[in-house]
Design a protein around this motif. Structure first.
Motif, short mmCIF file in Angstrom:
data_model
loop_
_atom_site.label_atom_id
_atom_site.label_comp_id
_atom_site.label_asym_id
_atom_site.label_seq_id
_atom_site.Cartn_x
_atom_site.Cartn_y
_atom_site.Cartn_z
N PHE A 1 -3.60 4.21 -4.75
CA PHE A 1 -4.34 3.11 -4.14
C PHE A 1 -5.61 3.58 -3.46
CE2 PHE A 1 -5.05 -0.99 -2.64
CZ PHE A 1 -5.27 -0.99 -1.28
N ALA B 1 9.75 -1.29 1.27
CA ALA B 1 10.41 -2.25 2.16
C ALA B 1 11.85 -2.48 1.72
CB ALA B 1 9.64 -3.55 2.19
N ASN B 2 12.07 -2.57 0.42
CA ASN B 2 13.44 -2.76 -0.05
C ASN B 2 14.32 -1.56 0.27
OD1 ASN B 2 13.66 -5.38 -1.16
ND2 ASN B 2 12.41 -4.75 -2.90
N GLY C 1 -7.15 -4.16 -10.46
CA GLY C 1 -5.92 -4.89 -10.73
C GLY C 1 -4.74 -3.94 -10.76
N ARG C 2 -4.93 -2.84 -11.41
CA ARG C 2 -3.87 -1.85 -11.49
C ARG C 2 -3.58 -1.26 -10.11
NH1 ARG C 2 -5.60 1.94 -15.55
NH2 ARG C 2 -5.24 0.18 -16.92
N GLN D 1 4.70 -0.95 -1.90
CA GLN D 1 5.08 -1.52 -0.61
C GLN D 1 6.39 -2.29 -0.72
OE1 GLN D 1 3.44 -1.30 2.62
NE2 GLN D 1 2.73 0.45 1.45
N ALA D 2 6.54 -3.03 -1.82
CA ALA D 2 7.78 -3.79 -2.01
C ALA D 2 8.96 -2.84 -2.12
CB ALA D 2 7.67 -4.67 -3.24
N PHE E 1 -4.07 -2.59 -7.24
CA PHE E 1 -3.39 -3.61 -6.43
C PHE E 1 -1.93 -3.70 -6.82
CE2 PHE E 1 -7.04 -4.40 -4.36
CZ PHE E 1 -7.99 -5.23 -4.94
N HIS E 2 -1.71 -3.66 -8.10
CA HIS E 2 -0.34 -3.77 -8.58
C HIS E 2 0.50 -2.61 -8.05
CE1 HIS E 2 2.97 -4.79 -11.20
NE2 HIS E 2 3.01 -3.54 -11.61
N GLU E 3 -0.05 -1.41 -8.19
CA GLU E 3 0.68 -0.23 -7.71
C GLU E 3 0.93 -0.32 -6.21
OE1 GLU E 3 2.11 2.25 -9.39
OE2 GLU E 3 1.51 1.11 -11.16
N PHE E 4 -0.08 -0.77 -5.51
CA PHE E 4 0.03 -0.90 -4.06
C PHE E 4 1.14 -1.87 -3.70
CE2 PHE E 4 -0.87 -0.91 0.23
CZ PHE E 4 -1.45 -2.06 0.72
N ALA E 5 1.09 -3.05 -4.30
CA ALA E 5 2.10 -4.07 -3.98
C ALA E 5 3.49 -3.59 -4.38
CB ALA E 5 1.76 -5.37 -4.68
N LYS E 6 3.56 -3.00 -5.55
CA LYS E 6 4.85 -2.51 -6.03
C LYS E 6 5.40 -1.47 -5.07
CE LYS E 6 5.35 -0.25 -9.97
NZ LYS E 6 5.40 0.16 -11.38
#
Lengths: 400, 569
Positions: A270, A381-382, A367-368, A377-378, A370-375
């Motif tokens: 990221f 958190a999980n 886009g990629r 973080q998710a 962001f995707h990696e970042f969101a993934k």
């Protein structure tokens, strides 16, 4: 690298495609520290897999160091004016950081991306310098590197001056003050303004992204410390409470490790892409400077040519014996002027293509990212939720 | 520590306004230029505020009373019987995300902290927030309304000194108090008096330590900040006193809370005047001459000038104890007690460490939330920029993606901050118990000094007996007796009797204190068990709940951007 982009640029990058299809695939790997003390440096293996006729064999491996990449970059910048040359990772870092595993890996990744972008660029991939870079023996590269540094290196001061000029011109235009020798192209002005503003915004976002990485590390560290303290406290206590504290401490330490891992992922997937984006914008600024240069040259030559024409007419009228001389001069000047005009036009044409490509590419790159970042973080958190959740029944047991 | 707590809290809560202004609309609005401008009006408001404040995410502190959660509730003494503790704060899955409701609702905010497991029982019916069902007794004390008042006494210096008084309001349904709601005005000196009298009357108990006297100049004393800090500290202190099952019933506390006007408790007099009458009174004190001083007073620990001579004696005694000069008749034989003391020290050490690390953890969580928020804001600015200046569709698409990420980041930031607010409350337990350690030390010290008194008296007795024997032996050698000697022997026998009485009292006192220590330790163990249990469960529950919420937020964005995923990932 992006499949979609590759297929539009001539060569494929998959060695597995049918052998009739031309392909060129490069990877930068295996960083190794060489040399001693102050002279120490990192060398990389650059592996080229191709079936192109100009290249040697299906596979060629060479050893390159950072300054070789710089050489390639500078050559391309000289030759392909108007093209947004892919950016290089930063030159030097703080001394003690220079050989840290993380820095080396980040640099390697950035260099890999750098070469691949060149190899997949419609114009740049045809470059002779690229061929040299990918194939030449180490001694040859060394010679070229040394040679280059004495002749073609643009002094930083010059570049800085050009940037300043462009920047001041941009602000002048924005403020409504026109200055001579300047393109009066409103779309282009808009683009320049956009690029300069974009850099500021991106730099800020990147700064926060970097800080976020640090925060992950800090949170990891404090979880670890807290876990240890909880365990020690648990040791003081009897039965249920003691056990509960110990379990809590252990869980805390586990999560600490998880956080450190995520910090690294965040950095590579990221923060680096954001940094890369900033570099790319800076590269565009350099191209903008080149365009301004070319425009000024064109104008100056056109002016000089006009003057020479007037002078020539004058001489012809007075039947001076210097006419012949003047004619030759005039013709040469005319050629130069036309050449300058062509160069400028080429830059304009290329830039128009480049900007479209740039925006498209960045849409995908970000886009990629962001995707990696969101993934990431998710996932983090999980993991955290799962870890703590698993502790709850144990806590329950401890306190009944 | 208190100050930083409030700071952290206020930063966490007050920034809510800022965050709420960021309209986190769902990406149903089209990212094209026209539609986008509507949603950006809120972004603009954020950006303009970015211009004025130094930092968008830490706006100025809001006054304590405007934000219900800023009102100090450090002690979780939720005696409000109307606050029915429902059970939804601690249930099993499916998702804690649903369970952890928004904490900005005032009632639930305080609830979250006092998470009670319905299954747990508590011995002491008057404990803190632990057993809502057992006792209906409640007492709630509030300290407010600091006011400056003038010293009206005959001060030598013209321009009387000022001091601050606070309004102490009590709400209670305990019958021993006259009335259910009343208030008095007290100054800090009164609190010191209260604390000193309690220390004398309740030796051996874990008496909550009073707020520090501050050695600052009078200018600082009057400053708003200082007065506020002190108000908070006083409230904490009084609430702790009220929470103690024994002390809440003390006359001293009742008098302090109820009696209007001047506090009718004996003030702790200054050392100088004590020294003056000390030299006179002391021999009587110890030898019981004329019984001017009751034996009970003898057993009070020696203090200040009044007890100078006695201090010397006790010092001599403790030295001889230590050096084993004369075999002390009473030793601290209670091995169990010594063990407990050791354990307590160890506990305190580790607790202090844990408390520190907890502070660091809270800070790290806060930083994480802040930076995440800043990142979100930076992306929002970028999004706005790209959308306004877009020349290509790819830019608009990128801006759209970016907006999703920005929105998620801001949401996540909010969650981190909420989580942290709860975490701070949970870890308060650690800090509270650290404060409790002071009380424990005090109680143990009471025991030691009582023991010393006993030992002093015992050795006094033994030397008195020796003298008496010598006198009798000398006197018996003279036929018919020696009138003066006989008189002296009689006097000595009187002294011995008095000293014997004093000794009995002292021993009784010592035993009493020992018993107090024991019951208090038991009480503390039980409460500690309950409090720590709440803390751990609460902490873990919160972590789970908020992690789930954060995960959901990011999962959505990951889904929305899944088109960009590479195979290699």
């Amino acid at each position: 690298m992006d499949q979609q982009q590759r297929s539009s640029s001539g060569y494929s990058h998959s060695p597995r495609s049918p052998s009739s299809q031309p392909y060129l695939s490069v990877s930068v790997t295996d960083p190794v520290k060489l040399g001693n003390g102050v002279q120490a440096y990192i060398s990389y293996r650059v592996i080229t897999k191709t079936n192109l006729p100009d290249y040697q064999g299906p596979e060629k491996i060479v050893i390159r160091r950072y300054s070789d990449f710089v050489w390639l970059h500078d050559r391309l910048f000289e030759k392909y004016k108007g093209v947004f040359i892919p950016p290089l990772p930063e030159k030097s870092a703080v001394e003690k950081f220079r050989f840290s595993a993380e820095f080396i890996e980040m640099r390697r990744q950035a260099l890999d991306v750098f070469v691949n972008r060149i190899a997949s660029h419609q114009e740049l991939q045809k470059s002779e310098d690229l061929k040299t870079f990918l194939q030449a023996e180490e001694e040859t590269m060394e010679r070229l590197r040394a040679h280059e540094s004495s002749y073609f290196k643009k002094k930083p001061a010059d570049l800085l001056q050009i940037f300043k000029d462009v920047q001041s011109r941009v602000s002048d235009v924005v403020l409504g003050k026109e200055k001579p020798v300047e393109e009066s192209n409103p779309d282009y002005e808009k683009l320049k303004h956009y690029i300069f503003e974009l850099e500021n915004h991106l730099a800020e976002a990147q700064k926060h992204a970097y800080r976020l990485v640090k925060r992950h590390r800090e949170l990891g560290q404090s979880l670890s410390d807290f876990g240890k303290a909880a365990k020690l406290l648990g040791a003081c206590e009897a039965d249920g409470l003691g056990k509960a504290l110990t379990e809590l401490g252990a869980k805390s330490e586990t999560l600490s490790i998880r956080l450190q891992k995520e910090a690294h992922q965040l950095l590579m997937n990221f923060e680096e892409p954001l940094k890369d984006y900033v570099r790319a914008v800076q590269s565009i600024k350099a191209t903008i400077a080149e365009r301004a240069n070319a425009f000024r040259q064109q104008c100056e030559l056109a002016e000089t040519m006009k003057l020479k024409e007037i002078n020539l007419d004058k001489l012809m009228l007075t039947r001076s014996d210097r006419v012949g001389e003047a004619e030759i001069e005039y013709r040469e000047l005319k050629e130069d002027s036309e050449e300058a005009a062509r160069r400028f036009e080429s830059i304009v044409r290329l830039m128009n293509e480049e900007i479209v490509r740039f925006q498209d590419q960045k849409m995908i790159d970000m886009g990629r990212a962001f995707h990696e970042f969101a993934k990431g973080q998710a996932r983090l958190a999980n993991n955290i939720a799962d870890a703590w959740r698993s502790l709850l029944p144990k806590l329950e047991a401890c306190f009944t | 520590m208190m100050g930083s707590e409030n700071e952290a809290e206020s930063q966490l809560f007050a920034s809510r306004e800022e965050m709420e202004n960021l309209v986190l609309d769902e990406p149903s609005d089209n990212p094209n230029g026209n539609g986008g401008s509507k949603s950006f009006s809120d972004y603009r408001s954020v950006m303009s505020s970015l211009a004025d404040t130094h930092h968008p995410l830490s706006p100025p502190l809001t006054p304590a009373d405007s934000d219900p959660l800023l009102a100090p509730q450090p002690y979780r003494d939720l005696r409000n019987p109307s606050l029915s503790h429902d059970n939804n704060s601690y249930i099993e899955p499916p998702a804690y995300a649903d369970v952890i409701f928004s904490p900005f609702d005032e009632n639930t905010g305080s609830e979250i902290n006092g998470i009670d497991s319905p299954g747990r029982s508590s011995d002491s019916s008057l404990s803190l927030s632990r057993s809502p069902s057992s006792s209906s007794d409640y007492i709630k004390i509030t300290v407010s309304n600091p006011q400056k008042e003038q010293e009206t006494s005959n001060s030598l210096v013209p321009g009387a000194s000022t001091y601050v008084t606070y309004l102490i309001t009590t709400r209670t349904n305990i019958p021993e108090f006259n009335g259910s709601e009343f208030g008095v005005r007290r100054r800090f000196k009164d609190v010191v008096t209260l604390s000193d009298r309690l220390a004398e009357a309740y030796r051996g108990f874990f008496i909550p330590p009073r707020p520090d006297k501050s050695v600052v100049e009078s200018q600082v004393m009057q400053k708003q900040e200082f007065v506020e800090q002190r108000r908070v500290a006083l409230e904490k202190y009084l609430r702790r006193l009220a929470a103690h099952p024994i002390i809440r019933n003390s006359d001293e506390l009742k008098v302090f809370l109820q009696v209007q006007g001047k506090l009718p408790l004996a003030t702790s007099t200054d050392v100088a005047s004590r020294m003056l009458d000390g030299a006179v009174n002391l021999p009587k004190q110890l030898f019981g001459e004329g019984s001017t001083v009751a034996p009970q007073d003898v057993v009070q620990p020696a203090k200040g000038g009044r007890d100078l001579l006695r201090l010397f004696k006790e010092l001599k005694q403790s030295v001889s104890n230590d050096w084993g000069g004369s075999r002390p008749p009473v030793v601290e034989e209670d091995k169990e007690f010594l063990e407990k003391k050791e354990k307590m020290n160890e506990f305190e050490l580790q607790l202090s460490n844990a408390s520190q690390q907890a502070e660091s953890l809270v800070k790290a969580q806060q930083d994480m939330g802040e930076t995440m928020g800043e990142l979100g804001l930076a992306f929002i600015k970028l999004t706005k920029f790209e959308t306004e200046e877009a020349m290509f569709e790819s830019q608009r698409v990128r801006a759209g993606d970016m907006k999703n990420v920005a929105t998620a980041a801001v949401k996540a930031s909010r969650f981190y901050r909420e989580l942290n607010a709860q975490t701070v409350k949970h870890f308060d337990t650690l800090h509270e118990y650290l404060g409790l350690m002071l009380s424990v030390h005090g109680a143990f010290a009471d025991r030691s000094s009582a023991l010393l008194t006993v030992q002093t008296l015992l050795s006094e007795l033994s030397s008195l007996h020796t003298r008496a024997e010598k006198l009798e032996a000398a006197s018996s050698k003279i036929f018919g007796g020696d009138k003066s000697r006989i008189r002296r022997i009689e006097e000595l026998k009187e002294t011995i009797r008095a000293t014997e009485d004093a000794k009995s009292v002292a021993v009784r006192e010592y035993e009493r204190i020992k018993e107090n220590n024991r019951t208090e330790l038991e009480r503390m163990e039980a409460e500690k068990h309950a409090d720590f249990s709440n803390m751990l469960k609460g902490f873990v529950l919160n972590q789970v709940g908020y992690a789930e919420k954060i995960a959901n937020v990011w999962a959505k964005v990951a889904e929305e951007t899944s088109g960009y995923a590479t195979d290699s990932a």
